[in-house]
Design an enzyme around this catalytic site. Structure first.
Site, mmCIF file in Angstrom:
data_model
loop_
_atom_site.group_PDB
_atom_site.id
_atom_site.type_symbol
_atom_site.label_atom_id
_atom_site.label_comp_id
_atom_site.label_asym_id
_atom_site.label_seq_id
_atom_site.Cartn_x
_atom_site.Cartn_y
_atom_site.Cartn_z
ATOM 1 N N HIS A 1 1.375 4.735 -2.647
ATOM 2 C CA HIS A 1 1.888 5.904 -2.777
ATOM 3 C C HIS A 1 3.112 6.581 -3.100
ATOM 4 C CE1 HIS A 1 -1.761 6.272 -0.255
ATOM 5 N NE2 HIS A 1 -1.452 5.711 0.558
ATOM 6 N N HIS B 1 0.754 -1.337 -0.158
ATOM 7 C CA HIS B 1 -0.184 0.147 0.041
ATOM 8 C C HIS B 1 0.885 1.458 -0.115
ATOM 9 C CE1 HIS B 1 -3.549 2.503 1.489
ATOM 10 N NE2 HIS B 1 -2.491 3.179 1.962
ATOM 11 N N GLU B 2 1.794 1.176 1.121
ATOM 12 C CA GLU B 2 2.596 2.275 1.207
ATOM 13 C C GLU B 2 3.442 2.787 -0.211
ATOM 14 O OE1 GLU B 2 1.813 4.685 3.186
ATOM 15 O OE2 GLU B 2 0.841 3.381 4.625
HETATM 16 ZN ZN LIG Z 1 -2.223 5.206 2.444
#
Ligand SMILES: [Zn+2]
Length: 307
Positions: A227, A223-224
């Site tokens: 980003h 997830h990170e």
């Molecule tokens: Zn996030």
């Protein structure tokens, strides 16, 4: 706090600046850090108060980032860059912060983390193959009780000391990021101004096989890293027209908690993308990126990270 209240608070956080005056000490310390306004945290606890998510991107921040990306993407021809449909293998530097045996994650766990990322970005869980892969370049280990216990407060010192490579290299730090968060990341458009702070921090216990219930498949790093590659949350801007700037992720009003069988919170067509890695569901709920997210990551890569 009840999940519903949490969802409302997080939705509010996405639209308005967090209220630092109400933040507990650990978060205030983080808010003072340089990288914080470029980061986006993944909460571990459903019901997280908005003040624990101090680095949420507001709608105007996203709009500004998008304007910048559009400009960067129109740079003069002749500048060498990858085609948007290229395969990209990202070198990864893993920095293990530990306190003695605490947090000293074994090499095998790091290998499984990289495998989880490669499976996720390769579409092995049923999603799109994004064309991104990850190759472990180096593991550093730093025995420092303070750094391990509070990577938010010590972020600048940690990264200034340990960061390796350039904008096209992923620096992935593991530490005890606290009881509320699973990790945070910087966005690509900050890398040029703050090169040493570029990177992803995840909870050491969130690696595959770790002890955090529901968050033990290594998807916090997945997830990170999303980003880090320029993706927003699938609930960015709620049901607003532009949403997460990806056409094939249906809009959703608020973050997903757990793994609901059905959730459809916006009038626009399509159920909420509760299985997307850029939502907030449990690891066991997350399966996929979309083709549109893959295309966006390549566009952002070309603009900010390609050599
Ligand atoms: Zn996030």
């Amino acid at each position: 706090m009840k999940p519903l209240a949490a969802a409302v608070l997080l939705a509010v956080a996405a639209l308005t600046p967090a209220a630092p005056a109400a933040a507990p000490p650990a978060v205030r310390a983080a808010a003072a850090g340089n990288a914080c306004d470029a980061a986006r945290a993944r909460p571990r606890v459903p019901g997280l108060p908005a003040v624990l998510d101090p680095d949420a991107l507001t709608a105007p921040q996203v709009a500004a980032a998008e304007r910048m990306l559009a400009l960067r993407s129109l740079r003069p021809a002749g500048e060498r860059r990858r085609r948007a449909d290229d395969k990209v293998t990202v070198p990864v530097y893993v920095h293990v912060l530990h306190s003695g045996a605490k947090g000293d994650v074994p090499d095998a766990m790091i290998d499984r983390q990289l495998a989880a990322m490669n499976d996720a970005y390769g579409g092995k869980g049923g999603g799109a193959d994004t064309g991104f892969a990850f190759a472990l370049k180096e593991v550093t280990r730093t025995d420092d009780a303070a750094w391990y216990a509070d990577p938010q407060a010590n972020e600048k010192a940690i990264k200034t000391r340990l960061h390796r490579g350039g904008a096209g290299d992923l620096n992935l730090y593991t530490a005890d990021v606290g009881g509320e968060l699973l990790g945070w990341s910087t966005f690509p458009w900050k890398a040029a101004d703050e090169p040493a702070l570029d990177g992803v921090v995840v909870h050491a216990d969130s690696l595959p096989g770790g002890p955090i219930e529901h968050f033990d498949k290594g998807y916090s790093a997945v997830h990170e890293t999303g980003h880090w590659l320029g993706l927003y949350h699938t609930f960015q801007d709620g049901c607003g027209e532009k949403g997460d700037r990806v056409a094939d992720t249906p809009p959703e009003r608020d973050p997903t908690n757990g793994c609901p069988a059905a959730k459809d919170t916006c009038p626009a067509p399509g159920a909420d993308p509760v299985h997307n890695f850029m939502d907030y569901g449990w690891d066991s709920c997350m399966t996929s990126f979309t083709a549109g997210q893959g295309a966006r990551m390549h566009a952002v890569w070309a603009a900010y990270r390609a050599r």
